[in-house]
Design a protein around this motif. Structure first.
Motif, short mmCIF file in Angstrom:
data_model
loop_
_atom_site.label_atom_id
_atom_site.label_comp_id
_atom_site.label_asym_id
_atom_site.label_seq_id
_atom_site.Cartn_x
_atom_site.Cartn_y
_atom_site.Cartn_z
N TYR A 107 -53.55 -28.26 18.13
CA TYR A 107 -54.54 -28.49 18.96
C TYR A 107 -54.20 -29.60 19.79
O TYR A 107 -54.64 -29.77 20.94
N LEU A 108 -53.90 -30.93 19.10
CA LEU A 108 -53.50 -32.23 19.94
C LEU A 108 -52.50 -31.68 21.10
O LEU A 108 -52.44 -32.17 22.16
N ASP A 109 -51.50 -30.71 20.64
CA ASP A 109 -50.33 -30.32 21.58
C ASP A 109 -51.01 -29.56 22.60
O ASP A 109 -50.64 -29.84 23.72
N ILE A 110 -51.84 -28.77 22.58
CA ILE A 110 -52.52 -28.08 23.70
C ILE A 110 -53.31 -28.80 24.37
O ILE A 110 -53.01 -28.72 25.59
N ALA A 111 -54.08 -29.75 23.74
CA ALA A 111 -54.86 -30.88 24.83
C ALA A 111 -53.71 -31.57 25.56
O ALA A 111 -53.99 -31.84 26.67
N ARG A 112 -52.62 -32.03 24.92
CA ARG A 112 -51.67 -32.93 25.92
C ARG A 112 -51.16 -32.08 26.86
O ARG A 112 -51.29 -32.33 28.18
N GLU A 113 -50.80 -30.93 26.60
CA GLU A 113 -49.91 -29.72 27.79
C GLU A 113 -51.52 -29.55 28.88
O GLU A 113 -50.63 -29.32 29.87
N GLN A 114 -52.36 -29.28 28.59
CA GLN A 114 -53.65 -28.91 29.48
C GLN A 114 -54.07 -30.26 30.06
O GLN A 114 -54.81 -29.96 31.07
N GLY A 115 -53.67 -31.32 29.83
CA GLY A 115 -54.29 -32.70 30.38
C GLY A 115 -55.83 -32.97 29.75
O GLY A 115 -56.51 -33.70 30.64
N PHE A 116 -56.04 -32.39 28.70
CA PHE A 116 -57.39 -32.45 28.28
C PHE A 116 -57.49 -34.31 27.71
O PHE A 116 -56.62 -34.79 27.28
N ASP A 117 -58.66 -34.53 27.44
CA ASP A 117 -59.12 -35.92 27.01
C ASP A 117 -59.10 -36.06 25.58
O ASP A 117 -58.41 -37.23 24.88
N ALA A 118 -59.65 -35.23 24.81
CA ALA A 118 -59.90 -35.38 23.29
C ALA A 118 -59.92 -34.15 22.68
O ALA A 118 -60.21 -33.18 23.30
N LEU A 119 -59.81 -34.36 21.21
CA LEU A 119 -60.18 -33.29 20.21
C LEU A 119 -61.20 -33.78 19.35
O LEU A 119 -61.16 -34.88 18.69
N ALA A 136 -55.30 -37.03 7.97
CA ALA A 136 -53.96 -37.75 8.70
C ALA A 136 -53.28 -37.19 9.64
O ALA A 136 -52.87 -35.95 9.32
N VAL A 137 -53.08 -37.71 10.71
CA VAL A 137 -52.11 -36.84 11.76
C VAL A 137 -51.15 -37.82 12.35
O VAL A 137 -51.14 -38.99 11.92
N ASP A 138 -50.08 -37.11 13.01
CA ASP A 138 -48.93 -37.99 13.49
C ASP A 138 -49.36 -38.79 14.44
O ASP A 138 -50.04 -38.39 15.65
N LYS A 139 -49.26 -40.18 14.47
CA LYS A 139 -50.08 -41.05 15.59
C LYS A 139 -49.39 -40.81 16.81
O LYS A 139 -50.19 -41.36 17.66
N ARG A 140 -48.12 -40.24 17.01
CA ARG A 140 -47.59 -40.13 18.23
C ARG A 140 -48.34 -39.04 19.18
O ARG A 140 -48.02 -39.15 20.31
N LYS A 141 -49.14 -38.11 18.42
CA LYS A 141 -49.70 -37.22 19.18
C LYS A 141 -51.09 -37.84 19.89
O LYS A 141 -51.62 -36.91 20.46
N LEU A 142 -51.47 -38.81 19.49
CA LEU A 142 -52.53 -39.63 19.82
C LEU A 142 -52.25 -40.58 20.96
O LEU A 142 -53.05 -41.36 21.39
N LYS A 143 -50.97 -40.59 21.83
CA LYS A 143 -50.94 -41.53 22.83
C LYS A 143 -51.62 -41.12 23.99
O LYS A 143 -52.15 -41.87 24.74
N LYS A 144 -51.89 -39.85 24.36
CA LYS A 144 -52.45 -39.30 25.62
C LYS A 144 -53.88 -38.67 25.18
O LYS A 144 -54.57 -38.49 26.16
N VAL A 145 -53.89 -38.09 23.85
CA VAL A 145 -55.18 -37.41 23.45
C VAL A 145 -55.94 -38.17 22.39
O VAL A 145 -55.30 -38.66 21.45
N ALA A 146 -57.38 -38.50 22.73
CA ALA A 146 -57.92 -39.00 21.44
C ALA A 146 -58.50 -37.90 20.61
O ALA A 146 -58.60 -37.05 20.74
N LEU A 147 -58.66 -38.54 19.30
CA LEU A 147 -59.05 -37.60 18.32
C LEU A 147 -60.38 -38.43 17.58
O LEU A 147 -60.37 -39.28 16.98
#
Length: 447
Positions: A107-119, A136-147
């Motif tokens: 879902y973080l990948d989807i949010a990043r592709e769609q330009g969404f702000d958060a999960l 625990a999730v991959d920290k690299r996926k949180l660069k553009k999307v907040a969790l």
């Protein structure tokens, strides 16, 4: 049949829930619909996560394509104000279901592709520290999307505080919010309270009593985190009754690095067989500290109170005792003198009421602070219910606040009094021996 047996029609019924999927879908739809319908409630949940103050739009099971497949997040929230738009995906779990790392990263990948702000994730998992995520999730996926994570208990607390204390402008919207509260409080809704210390609870308790617990034991870290989560849940539950936001009393470092807090608590558990946490209650005289001693099987709640800055030592002791007239006689009082180290003078409230001077060690030293504490037995069972550790902690915190903290007020100095206009002020005589006859730069030429 009498009318007493008739069931009132509810906007969000709990009947007809068949299985975990139906429970999760109904809870998601009910929550998101009320967030959109009740403006104040929607803002109370979205604004702390970074959303602007605008109308809240909500959707459920929105389909997205990711790679060669499709994904269906449980919900989507969109808040718009002017040219700004904030969008977040929502993943919901009910009952004992836990969030899955693989699903969240997808879902973080989807949010990043769609330009969404958060999960946003919602479940019954309560992180030990506010702002920490239980998965625990991959920290690299949180660069553009907040969790972000919201425990169901926190969602329920926000709903109760908005309806009962902050208020809802529209009466119909207030009724709708009340229906959501009724639904979430029902056992079949899946929004459960904190009810389990985990499978490591019994082995850890036995290891503490036997003295075989070691710092490398993973059970120590697990139980330390669950204890912090339990105290945080106790604060949320007490906050619903008080209409106040009660948060754990943590240092800046502990908030920034939650791992250090959990590790320090695990170290205390190994060394002393005890765990200590604290709650900061708005308007209270001090921080409520709670210590669970597994070796002694007792719960200790305490609060530190600053003593009055004027008056004799006995007067200061009586000032505290007068405020504790409704407290049990088994409450323990302790006084601390200025510039003194080590433990102070301690005695039970029953004795201090009869002999206030027993808390005075050296009359020449000024009493600077008091400590009020109460002990209660700790349960041993891992789950909720009679004889459980969870219920013993919750009862100790609620009881100590009701018997002690809510009756204590900080000392305030008396305001200065106006001097009577009829009072005659005698001029002070000038001592001739103190008059200086030395020449000054401010002296003028002699006439």
């Amino acid at each position: 049949m009498s009318e007493e047996t008739w069931l009132a029609a509810r906007l969000i019924p709990t009947s007809g829930i068949n299985g975990a999927d139906e429970q999760e879908r109904r809870a998601t739809s009910a929550l998101l619909a009320v967030m959109s319908a009740v403006r104040e409630f929607g803002r109370s949940l979205t604004q702390p996560l970074g959303a602007p103050a605008g109308p809240v739009q909500t959707f459920i099971e929105v389909p997205f394509r990711l790679g060669d497949g499709k994904a269906f997040p449980d919900g989507l929230i969109r808040v718009s104000r002017g040219q700004r738009q904030w969008t977040a995906l929502v993943e919901v779990k009910t009952g004992s279901s836990e969030l899955q790392t693989e699903q969240l990263e997808r879902y973080l990948d989807i949010a990043r592709e769609q330009g969404f702000d958060a999960l946003i994730t919602i479940s019954n998992e309560i992180p030990p520290v506010p702002g920490q995520h239980p998965t625990a999730v991959d920290k690299r996926k949180l660069k553009k999307v907040a969790l972000h994570h919201l425990p169901w208990s926190e969602v329920l607390t926000a709903a109760v505080m908005q309806k009962e204390y902050r208020g809802v402008a529209d009466p119909d919207q207030a009724w709708v919010l009340g229906e959501l509260i009724r639904y979430l409080e029902h056992p079949r809704s899946g929004a459960l309270e904190f009810s389990d210390m985990g499978p490591s609870w019994v082995p850890l308790r036995e290891a503490v009593n036997a003295g075989t617990l070691r710092p490398t034991d993973p059970a120590a870290v697990e139980i330390a985190g669950r204890f912090d989560a339990l105290v945080r849940f106790a604060g949320l539950k007490l906050g619903r009754r008080l209409g106040a936001e009660i948060v754990p009393a943590l240092t800046r470092r502990e908030l920034a690095e939650p791992v250090t807090r959990t590790q320090a608590l695990a170290t205390q558990l190994v060394a002393a067989g005890a765990m200590t946490a604290a709650l900061r209650i708005p308007g209270a005289v001090g921080v409520l500290s709670v210590t669970a001693d597994l070796r002694a099987a007792k719960i200790t709640c305490q609060v530190d109170v600053e003593a009055p800055r004027e008056g004799r030592p006995t007067t200061r002791v009586n000032w505290l005792v007068r405020q504790l007239k409704e407290a049990p006689e088994t409450v323990r009082l302790e006084s601390f003198a200025a510039y003194s180290r080590g433990p102070g003078n301690a005695e039970l409230l029953k004795v201090v009421r009869e002999s206030p001077g027993i808390l005075i060690g050296d009359p020449s030293k000024e009493i600077r602070s008091f400590r009020v504490a109460a002990n209660s037995p700790a349960g041993t069972k891992r789950g909720a219910g009679r004889g459980s550790f969870i219920d013993s902690v919750l009862a100790a915190i609620d009881g100590f606040y009701e018997d002690v903290i809510q009756n204590l007020k900080p000392w305030m100095p008396a305001p200065p009094k106006l001097r009577s206009p009829d009072a005659v002020v005698e001029p002070e005589p000038v001592a001739t021996s103190l008059v200086s006859t030395a020449i000054s730069s401010q002296d003028g030429p002699e006439v």
